[in-house]
Write an enzyme that holds these catalytic residues in place. Structure first.
Site, PDB file in Angstrom:
ATOM      1  N   HIS A   1       0.874  -1.419   0.262  1.00 58.61           N
ATOM      2  CA  HIS A   1       0.037  -0.087   0.255  1.00 58.61           C
ATOM      3  C   HIS A   1       0.755   1.354  -0.128  1.00 58.61           C
ATOM      4  O   HIS A   1       0.162   2.257   0.075  1.00 58.61           O
ATOM      5  CB  HIS A   1      -1.067  -0.068   1.304  1.00 58.61           C
ATOM      6  CG  HIS A   1      -2.192  -0.811   1.102  1.00 58.61           C
ATOM      7  ND1 HIS A   1      -3.217  -0.407   0.597  1.00 58.61           N
ATOM      8  CD2 HIS A   1      -2.217  -2.267   1.457  1.00 58.61           C
ATOM      9  CE1 HIS A   1      -4.254  -1.363   0.425  1.00 58.61           C
ATOM     10  NE2 HIS A   1      -3.687  -2.517   0.991  1.00 58.61           N
TER      11      HIS A   1
ATOM     12  N   LYS B   1      -9.090  13.890   3.805  1.00 59.65           N
ATOM     13  CA  LYS B   1      -8.212  12.524   3.949  1.00 59.65           C
ATOM     14  C   LYS B   1      -7.490  12.594   5.166  1.00 59.65           C
ATOM     15  O   LYS B   1      -7.399  13.783   5.646  1.00 59.65           O
ATOM     16  CB  LYS B   1      -7.230  12.597   2.622  1.00 59.65           C
ATOM     17  CG  LYS B   1      -6.647  13.970   2.390  1.00 59.65           C
ATOM     18  CD  LYS B   1      -6.069  13.839   1.060  1.00 59.65           C
ATOM     19  CE  LYS B   1      -6.766  14.032  -0.112  1.00 59.65           C
ATOM     20  NZ  LYS B   1      -6.981  12.696  -0.854  1.00 59.65           N
ATOM     21  N   ARG B   2      -6.627  11.851   5.665  1.00 60.47           N
ATOM     22  CA  ARG B   2      -5.700  11.750   6.720  1.00 60.47           C
ATOM     23  C   ARG B   2      -4.583  12.957   6.710  1.00 60.47           C
ATOM     24  O   ARG B   2      -4.399  13.173   5.432  1.00 60.47           O
ATOM     25  CB  ARG B   2      -4.911  10.547   6.741  1.00 60.47           C
ATOM     26  CG  ARG B   2      -5.842   9.551   7.471  1.00 60.47           C
ATOM     27  CD  ARG B   2      -6.252   9.857   8.754  1.00 60.47           C
ATOM     28  NE  ARG B   2      -5.355   9.904   9.930  1.00 60.47           N
ATOM     29  CZ  ARG B   2      -4.947   9.034  10.934  1.00 60.47           C
ATOM     30  NH1 ARG B   2      -5.826   8.014  10.969  1.00 60.47           N
ATOM     31  NH2 ARG B   2      -4.178   9.025  11.808  1.00 60.47           N
TER      32      ARG B   2
ATOM     33  N   LYS C   1       0.173  14.487   1.589  1.00 62.94           N
ATOM     34  CA  LYS C   1      -1.025  14.739   1.099  1.00 62.94           C
ATOM     35  C   LYS C   1      -1.249  16.196   0.849  1.00 62.94           C
ATOM     36  O   LYS C   1      -2.065  16.851   0.017  1.00 62.94           O
ATOM     37  CB  LYS C   1      -2.045  14.247   1.785  1.00 62.94           C
ATOM     38  CG  LYS C   1      -2.056  12.740   1.724  1.00 62.94           C
ATOM     39  CD  LYS C   1      -3.297  12.468   2.761  1.00 62.94           C
ATOM     40  CE  LYS C   1      -3.282  10.532   2.828  1.00 62.94           C
ATOM     41  NZ  LYS C   1      -4.106  10.103   1.566  1.00 62.94           N
TER      42      LYS C   1
ATOM     43  N   THR D   1      -8.422   6.836  -2.730  1.00 59.73           N
ATOM     44  CA  THR D   1      -9.484   6.193  -3.045  1.00 59.73           C
ATOM     45  C   THR D   1     -11.071   7.351  -2.901  1.00 59.73           C
ATOM     46  O   THR D   1     -11.898   7.474  -3.587  1.00 59.73           O
ATOM     47  CB  THR D   1     -10.136   4.963  -2.308  1.00 59.73           C
ATOM     48  OG1 THR D   1      -9.754   5.282  -0.994  1.00 59.73           O
ATOM     49  CG2 THR D   1      -9.333   3.928  -2.799  1.00 59.73           C
TER      50      THR D   1
ATOM     51  N   LYS E   1     -14.501   8.503  -5.071  1.00 60.02           N
ATOM     52  CA  LYS E   1     -15.593   8.647  -4.427  1.00 60.02           C
ATOM     53  C   LYS E   1     -16.247  10.180  -4.819  1.00 60.02           C
ATOM     54  O   LYS E   1     -17.159  10.240  -5.284  1.00 60.02           O
ATOM     55  CB  LYS E   1     -15.554   8.936  -2.941  1.00 60.02           C
ATOM     56  CG  LYS E   1     -15.078   7.432  -2.192  1.00 60.02           C
ATOM     57  CD  LYS E   1     -14.701   7.650  -0.492  1.00 60.02           C
ATOM     58  CE  LYS E   1     -13.904   6.554  -0.264  1.00 60.02           C
ATOM     59  NZ  LYS E   1     -13.293   6.958   1.075  1.00 60.02           N
TER      60      LYS E   1
HETATM   61  C1  PLP Z   1     -12.159   7.106   1.493  1.00 60.75           C
HETATM   62  C2  PLP Z   1     -11.654   7.499   2.588  1.00 60.75           C
HETATM   63  C3  PLP Z   1     -10.198   7.643   3.058  1.00 60.75           C
HETATM   64  C4  PLP Z   1      -9.310   7.720   2.060  1.00 60.75           C
HETATM   65  O1  PLP Z   1      -9.130   9.053   1.480  1.00 60.75           O
HETATM   66  P1  PLP Z   1      -7.916   9.275   0.507  1.00 60.75           P
HETATM   67  O2  PLP Z   1      -8.184  10.722   0.007  1.00 60.75           O
HETATM   68  O3  PLP Z   1      -7.991   8.184  -0.534  1.00 60.75           O
HETATM   69  O4  PLP Z   1      -6.627   9.376   1.366  1.00 60.75           O
HETATM   70  C5  PLP Z   1     -10.067   8.067   4.224  1.00 60.75           C
HETATM   71  N1  PLP Z   1     -11.072   8.085   5.277  1.00 60.75           N
HETATM   72  C6  PLP Z   1     -12.243   8.108   5.089  1.00 60.75           C
HETATM   73  C7  PLP Z   1     -13.070   8.092   6.380  1.00 60.75           C
HETATM   74  C8  PLP Z   1     -12.777   7.577   3.928  1.00 60.75           C
HETATM   75  O5  PLP Z   1     -13.940   7.459   3.631  1.00 60.75           O
END
Ligand code: PLP
Length: 825
Positions: free
Chosen positions: A367, A559-560, A565, A667, A671
């Site tokens: 990952h 995101k985190r 990032k 991911t 979304k």
């Molecule tokens: C999809 C999701 C992530 C991943 O987000 P990235 O932008 O791909 O890092 C992290 N936390 C939650 C709650 C999510 O639904």
């Protein structure tokens, strides 16, 4: 719009009545309450139990069928499952959404108020844990026999709030009142050993068989979470292990007669599954974490072996026919060694026989390429916690090194490079090397990432095992991330003749391309976006006390919080726009609301500083009358799956601005694009493939590419060149760190500046600044033309089929697991 009752068919009316009876039954016989006494939470619980009853019927059917047919199964091993809320998803998947809404309405209750009672099941940190949850949904939807295994954390990811703009963590007490979605199965408990020592011993034939003795033992109790597929009878389950002490957890203390000390030490057994480690992409080498990993892996493998032996006796050659095991990152990689221990020590197979079985069973998903995220455990710790496993690792490595010697005679440098044991002052076990050696396939999670595995992280392994490395681009489930969270868009699809099965056949949305330039469709599409934005504006008002205008562009980064990032790159853009506006109050800019959601690992100081900085800047900007509301900045606290489901349908712009080569896939990007947000992003992770799918005209790409980043690293990157060469950049960074935004603590943000300048700006924030600012100008110009924007947004939604996790899982099933479907009649 017609009310739900006018739409319900006779069959649905019957189903609605049955649900209502189920709810009232559970109110009386499970909760022992009269309806008049019931709180919203009680109603939520009873609706969940009524829905669960239906799921259990199909679960019994599914599991009976799987067992009677002795099917091949996929076992997914993951330390994290970020499931979010279960009720609404299950109601949709078992196709009783309208009936459930109607039943709740007939009971005089509000659907949203009841559903909002549910605590998220937040047993994960971010993308990796959410991927596991999307995969479980797709496995069941595709009728694939599968079991997920993980840990039943008593405390999931911490709850976040802000005090004076700073992150404060609180324990996540999701289990305080119990959850209706679990079935506890004490009959399948497992006893697991730790610590102790290895004793040489010989069997009655004079063969050497070491014995693992004087161990501390704990009990693993399964909590099963049913996983219902969408519009199918298949119900798989997620089996999560909680730890309990056994009487013999610490025999020494009992034998010493210290009763109180012995009982106290029993509590240690219960701490194993107590809490999720809140680090995302950063390993910390703590003993309890290794204990957690082995605990859930050993419970799961014992469970897999129990099931196998029940159906196949000791016909071990059948094991790889009946079981495929996927390792979600290296966290469960000790499973390779544990299965060797079971086969060699317990079942007395010869080493080579056992190894040939093991390496046909396991596959491993990588990952990340970030070195700080690659797991290593000190040999000393391993020897203490898992002494027998350390011996087995040495044996695995010895034989592997012999193969390397055959391939590259005399090349000790290559042996050093590939060895599972990292030599040096502190000898370490490299879990990624163990996972690669023990698996038949190793995959990355986006095309770019998988290529980088071949050329960088695992380049030498790729020479040695040319067919092992492969790609499986991540995906998301369209059920949770479109059907559940964006009802308005689903209704629009229906009006425009999109086939009803789009949630399990996302290619159906391609038909929307026909309407991308249709004015009526554009208006309808944008009207739904506007409704979603209005709803989010209400959430923002309630959570942050900030009023935002749904006509402004909603610019979203969720995101985190991590330096790679680059939330601070967005902050520099915000400061730049604010500065421009102050110096020219009539400047005609596109009004924007910047929306952030992110948790920082509690020990990650700079990430916490960035949160504090964004909140401080937000507070100044949101209260500055001079800019007349043209900019707003909000940081929604406690980002989690249920909050994501409210933000994503309301997003106009999706920020995917990681340093090229650092985000394995992402991911969140998928979304947001699926819900009609346009992406501003670097050529990183799955952004590359999103661009290929939506077309260059329908995405905003900027900045350094992987080659450029590598060239900067090779030739010496000097962030000061960019700082001194760009007046707006210099101003933004100086201003941020001047004390202006945090007068009470004028040095609060100094570390951001230090990292970006003196410490060399590892993630190239300054190098990408100007390209980012310019690209944001192009975004604003596009937004001014609402028809053009609508067309681009529609084409994003229409062209996201590739990113359904159904596609991802079908590829795993065909190319890695060789797993046939088993439809349930
Ligand atoms: C999809 C999701 C992530 C991943 O987000 P990235 O932008 O791909 O890092 C992290 N936390 C939650 C709650 C999510 O639904």
């Amino acid at each position: 719009m017609p009310t739900p009752s006018e739409q319900l068919s006779t069959a649905k009316m019957a189903s609605c009545l049955e649900l209502k009876q189920g709810i009232l039954y559970h109110m009386r016989y499970t909760l022992a309450l009269r309806a008049e006494q019931a709180s919203h939470r009680d109603w939520w619980l009873c609706l969940s139990l009524a829905v669960r009853d239906r799921i259990i019927d199909d679960m019994v059917l599914t599991q009976t069928r799987h067992n009677e047919d002795n099917v091949r199964r996929l076992y997914y091993l993951s330390m994290e499952y970020l499931m979010g809320r279960m009720l609404v998803n299950n109601v949709h998947n078992v196709r009783v959404f309208e009936e459930a809404q109607q039943a709740i309405s007939e009971l005089g209750l509000s659907w949203h108020e009841v559903c909002d009672e549910e605590m998220d099941m937040g047993l994960g940190n971010g993308g990796l844990g959410r991927l596991a949850a999307c995969f479980l949904d797709s496995l069941a939807t595709l009728d694939l026999p599968a079991v997920g295994y993980g840990i039943y954390y008593e405390f999931g990811l911490f709850k976040q709030d802000f005090h004076h703009g700073k992150q404060v963590e609180h324990p996540d007490t999701w289990i305080n009142y119990g959850t209706p979605w679990e079935l506890i199965r004490p009959e399948y408990a497992q006893t697991i050993q730790f610590y102790g020592r290895v004793e040489a011993s010989y069997d009655s034939f004079g063969n050497y068989h070491p014995r693992w003795v004087d161990t501390k033992n704990v009990l693993g109790i399964p909590h099963d979470i049913p996983v219902a597929g969408y519009d199918t009878k298949t119900v798989n389950f997620l089996r999560l292990w909680s730890s309990r002490s056994t009487e013999d957890f610490d025999l020494d203390e009992f034998n010493k007669g210290d009763y109180v000390e012995a009982v106290r030490s029993k509590a240690i057994g219960e701490t194993i599954s107590k809490v999720l480690y809140p680090n995302d992409k950063n390993e910390n080498g703590k003993e309890l974490r290794l204990v957690q990993q082995y605990f859930f892996v050993a419970c799961s493998l014992a469970d897999i072996m129990r099931r196998f032996e029940r159906n196949n006796g000791s016909d071990w050659d059948q094991l790889p026919e009946k079981a495929a095991i996927q390792l979600n990152d290296t966290h469960p990689a000790i499973a390779v060694v544990e299965l060797m221990r079971i086969l060699v020590d317990d079942k007395r197979l010869h080493w080579d026989h056992a190894w040939s079985l093991v390496t046909r069973i396991f596959a491993y998903t990588n990952h990340t390429l970030l070195p700080e995220a690659l797991e290593t455990w000190s040999v000393g710790l391993f020897e203490k916690v898992l002494p027998r496993h350390l011996q087995l690792i040495y044996e695995i490595n010895y034989r592997f090194m012999e193969q390397v010697e055959q391939r590259w005679p005399g090349r000790d440098d290559i042996k050093t490079e590939l060895s599972i044991i990292q030599e040096g002052q502190h000898k370490m076990v490299r879990m990624a090397h163990l996972a690669v050696v023990g698996s038949h396939k190793v995959n990355g999670v986006a095309a770019l990432h998988s290529e980088l595995l071949k050329t960088d992280l695992f380049a030498r392994f790729h020479e040695f095992y040319p067919d092992k490395l492969t790609n499986k681009t991540n995906g998301i489930t369209p059920r949770r991330w479109l059907l559940n969270c964006n009802l308005g868009l689903g209704q629009l699809f229906e009006q425009y003749g999109i086939e009803k099965d789009w949630p399990k056949n996302l290619e159906r949305l391609r038909k929307l391309e026909e309407f991308a330039e249709d004015e009526d469709f554009q208006l309808a599409f944008m009207a739904i976006k506007h409704q979603n934005k209005q709803r989010l504006a209400d959430v923002i008002q309630a959570e942050c006390g900030v009023e935002v205008d749904p006509n402004a562009m909603f610019d979203v980064q969720i995101k985190r919080l991590h330096e790679y990032k680059r939330q601070h790159l967005s902050l520099l853009n915000i400061l730049t726009l604010y500065h421009r506006l102050l110096n020219d109050p009539d400047l005609d800019i596109v009004p924007r609301v910047f929306i952030f959601g992110a948790k920082a690992a509690p020990g990650y100081a700079l990430a916490k500083t960035i949160i504090h900085a964004i909140n401080a800047v937000a507070d100044v900007i949101n209260n500055d009358q001079r800019i007349r509301g043209k900019l707003k900045v909000v940081f929604l606290p406690n980002y989690r799956v249920s909050l994501a489901a409210k933000i994503i349908p309301a997003a106009d712009l999706s920020e995917q601005i990681s340093t090229a080569g650092k985000e394995a896939s992402g991911t969140g990007n998928m979304k947001l694009a699926l819900n009609g947000a346009l992406t501003i992003g670097t050529l990183d992770g799955a952004n590359v493939e999103i661009k290929e799918e939506v077309g260059d005209d329908n995405i905003f790409i900027f900045g350094l590419q992987v080659d450029d980043v590598q060239a900067l690293d090779r030739h010496g990157y000097n962030p000061y060149d960019y700082y001194h060469g760009d007046e707006e950049l210099k101003n933004a960074l100086d201003w941020l760190c001047s004390g202006y935004f945090c007068p009470h603590e004028p040095h609060a943000f100094d570390d951001i500046r230090t990292t970006l300048l003196e410490h060399g700006d590892r993630f190239k924030v300054l190098a990408d600044y100007r390209a980012y600012i310019d690209c944001q100008e192009r975004v604003s110009e596009a937004y001014r033309d609402q028809s053009r924007w609508a067309k681009m947004a529609i084409l994003n939604t229409a062209r996201m089929a590739k990113f359904s996790s159904d596609r991802t899982i079908q590829e795993y099933a065909d190319e890695i697991w060789h797993l046939p479907a088993c439809p349930i009649a």
